[in-house]
Structures are given as structure tokens and as C-alpha cells.
Scaffold this motif. Structure first.
Motif, short mmCIF file in Angstrom:
data_model
loop_
_atom_site.label_atom_id
_atom_site.label_comp_id
_atom_site.label_asym_id
_atom_site.label_seq_id
_atom_site.Cartn_x
_atom_site.Cartn_y
_atom_site.Cartn_z
N TRP A 243 21.90 -7.49 -38.14
CA TRP A 243 22.60 -6.66 -37.14
C TRP A 243 22.10 -6.96 -35.74
O TRP A 243 22.87 -6.99 -34.79
CB TRP A 243 22.42 -5.19 -37.45
CG TRP A 243 23.05 -4.72 -38.73
CD1 TRP A 243 24.10 -5.28 -39.39
CD2 TRP A 243 22.65 -3.59 -39.49
NE1 TRP A 243 24.38 -4.57 -40.52
CE2 TRP A 243 23.51 -3.52 -40.62
CE3 TRP A 243 21.65 -2.64 -39.35
CZ2 TRP A 243 23.40 -2.52 -41.58
CZ3 TRP A 243 21.55 -1.63 -40.31
CH2 TRP A 243 22.42 -1.58 -41.41
N GLN A 244 20.78 -7.14 -35.60
CA GLN A 244 20.21 -7.36 -34.28
C GLN A 244 20.61 -8.70 -33.68
O GLN A 244 20.60 -8.85 -32.46
CB GLN A 244 18.68 -7.23 -34.33
CG GLN A 244 18.24 -5.80 -34.56
CD GLN A 244 16.74 -5.67 -34.66
OE1 GLN A 244 16.07 -6.44 -35.35
NE2 GLN A 244 16.19 -4.69 -33.95
N PRO B 62 26.25 -9.82 -31.50
CA PRO B 62 26.60 -9.17 -30.24
C PRO B 62 26.87 -7.69 -30.52
O PRO B 62 27.38 -7.33 -31.59
CB PRO B 62 27.89 -9.90 -29.81
CG PRO B 62 27.89 -11.19 -30.56
CD PRO B 62 27.14 -10.92 -31.84
N ALA B 63 26.52 -6.84 -29.58
CA ALA B 63 26.63 -5.39 -29.79
C ALA B 63 28.05 -4.96 -30.15
O ALA B 63 28.24 -4.08 -31.00
CB ALA B 63 26.14 -4.64 -28.56
N PRO C 202 28.30 -1.40 -25.36
CA PRO C 202 27.39 -2.33 -26.02
C PRO C 202 25.92 -2.10 -25.64
O PRO C 202 25.03 -2.31 -26.47
CB PRO C 202 27.85 -3.70 -25.54
CG PRO C 202 29.21 -3.51 -25.01
CD PRO C 202 29.32 -2.08 -24.59
N GLU C 203 25.65 -1.66 -24.41
CA GLU C 203 24.26 -1.40 -24.01
C GLU C 203 23.66 -0.25 -24.79
O GLU C 203 22.52 -0.32 -25.24
CB GLU C 203 24.20 -1.09 -22.50
CG GLU C 203 23.79 -2.27 -21.67
CD GLU C 203 23.60 -1.87 -20.22
OE1 GLU C 203 22.76 -1.00 -19.92
OE2 GLU C 203 24.32 -2.45 -19.40
N ALA D 244 23.04 -1.43 -28.35
CA ALA D 244 21.86 -2.31 -28.46
C ALA D 244 20.57 -1.51 -28.36
O ALA D 244 19.63 -1.73 -29.15
CB ALA D 244 21.91 -3.39 -27.39
N LYS D 245 20.49 -0.58 -27.42
CA LYS D 245 19.29 0.24 -27.26
C LYS D 245 19.08 1.14 -28.49
O LYS D 245 17.95 1.30 -28.97
CB LYS D 245 19.37 1.09 -26.00
CG LYS D 245 19.18 0.30 -24.73
CD LYS D 245 19.29 1.20 -23.51
CE LYS D 245 19.18 0.37 -22.23
NZ LYS D 245 19.36 1.18 -21.03
N LEU E 184 20.19 0.59 -31.53
CA LEU E 184 19.81 -0.25 -32.68
C LEU E 184 18.35 -0.67 -32.60
O LEU E 184 17.65 -0.69 -33.62
CB LEU E 184 20.72 -1.48 -32.78
CG LEU E 184 20.46 -2.40 -33.97
CD1 LEU E 184 20.56 -1.64 -35.30
CD2 LEU E 184 21.42 -3.57 -33.95
N ALA E 185 17.86 -0.97 -31.41
CA ALA E 185 16.44 -1.33 -31.26
C ALA E 185 15.54 -0.17 -31.68
O ALA E 185 14.56 -0.36 -32.42
CB ALA E 185 16.15 -1.75 -29.82
#
Length: 139
Positions: free
Chosen positions: A21-22, A25-26, A104-105, A108-109, A111-112
Motif C-alpha cells: 500500500w505504501q 500512489p495515494a 492524497p496528502e 499518505a499521512k 497511512l504512514a
């Protein structure tokens, strides 16, 4: 056995799915999440419920019968409650964020953070399973 299945499923998710997943692309991850989330929930929900309840029930039984293995089962039960707490305090909101955001930002954050907390949850599940084995009656 359920505790071991849950720990193994979480470890598989941590080592295979999360890195996959990481790398996406988001936007792609968000599209995939919308498709996969119901299946993942149907898979993990019963494992989480059973993997949480059985160590607690076993601890109560073992403690009430004065068996010497009660400390191991106490540790396993504490780990089980921690796993449930992780879901209630973090994962439910994070998963909902994946379902509701198109940014997407944010994805992504989220998911992290999700990956870091998931690794902690996975390690706790492994400790809980190890304690169940130590207790002499793996569940």
C-alpha cells in the motif's frame, strides 16, 4: 489458536499488505481501499473478536481454578484488551478517514501513521500469543 491466527494475520498485513500500500500512489491506494475495506473488515472482525474474547475467558477460567499458569493468561488477556483498544482509539477513525477523504496528502499521512501503529499492534499480538503458549493451552 485464535490468538495465533490473529497475530499471524496482523503480521502478514504488516509485512506484505502495508508495504504494498505504501508503494502505491495515494490516489490508487484510496481507490483500492474503497474496494478492499469491506473484505478486510469481514476477515479481521471475527478474528479480532475471537482473539480478544478467548484470552480473557481463558484467564478468568484459569484464575478461578487456581491454576499456576494464570500470570501467562493475564498477560495474554491484557494484550487482547490492548488490541481492541487500538481499534477503538485509532484504527476505526483512521479507516473512516481513508473512506471519506479524497485528498492524497491526508491519505499518505494517515497511512504512514496507520503503518506505525499497526506494527505496535502486531508486536502486542505476538506477545499475547506467546503468553498463551507459555500458559500451556494455546488458543
Amino acid at each position: 489458536m485464535a490468538t495465533g491466527l490473529l497475530a499471524g494475520a496482523l503480521l502478514t498485513e504488516a509485512c506484505i499488505l502495508v508495504p504494498y500500500w505504501q508503494k502505491m500512489p495515494a490516489k490508487t491506494f484510496l481507490r483500492l481501499h474503497h474496494k478492499m475495506a469491506p473484505s478486510l473488515f469481514r476477515y479481521f472482525a471475527p478474528l479480532t473478536v475471537i482473539g480478544t474474547l478467548l484470552p480473557i475467558i481463558t484467564f478468568i477460567f484459569v484464575y478461578s481454578t487456581s491454576k499456576a499458569s494464570w500470570p501467562a493468561w493475564l498477560l495474554s488477556a491484557i494484550c487482547a484488551v490492548c488490541l481492541l483498544s487500538f481499534y477503538l482509539l485509532f484504527f476505526r477513525q483512521a479507516n473512516n478517514r481513508f473512506s471519506t477523504t479524497t485528498d492524497p496528502e491526508i491519505a499518505a499521512k494517515t497511512l504512514a501513521a496507520w503503518a506505525k501503529v499497526h506494527m505496535i499492534r502486531t508486536l502486542i499480538a505476538i506477545v499475547g500469543f506467546s503468553a498463551a503458549i507459555w500458559g500451556g493451552m494455546p488458543i
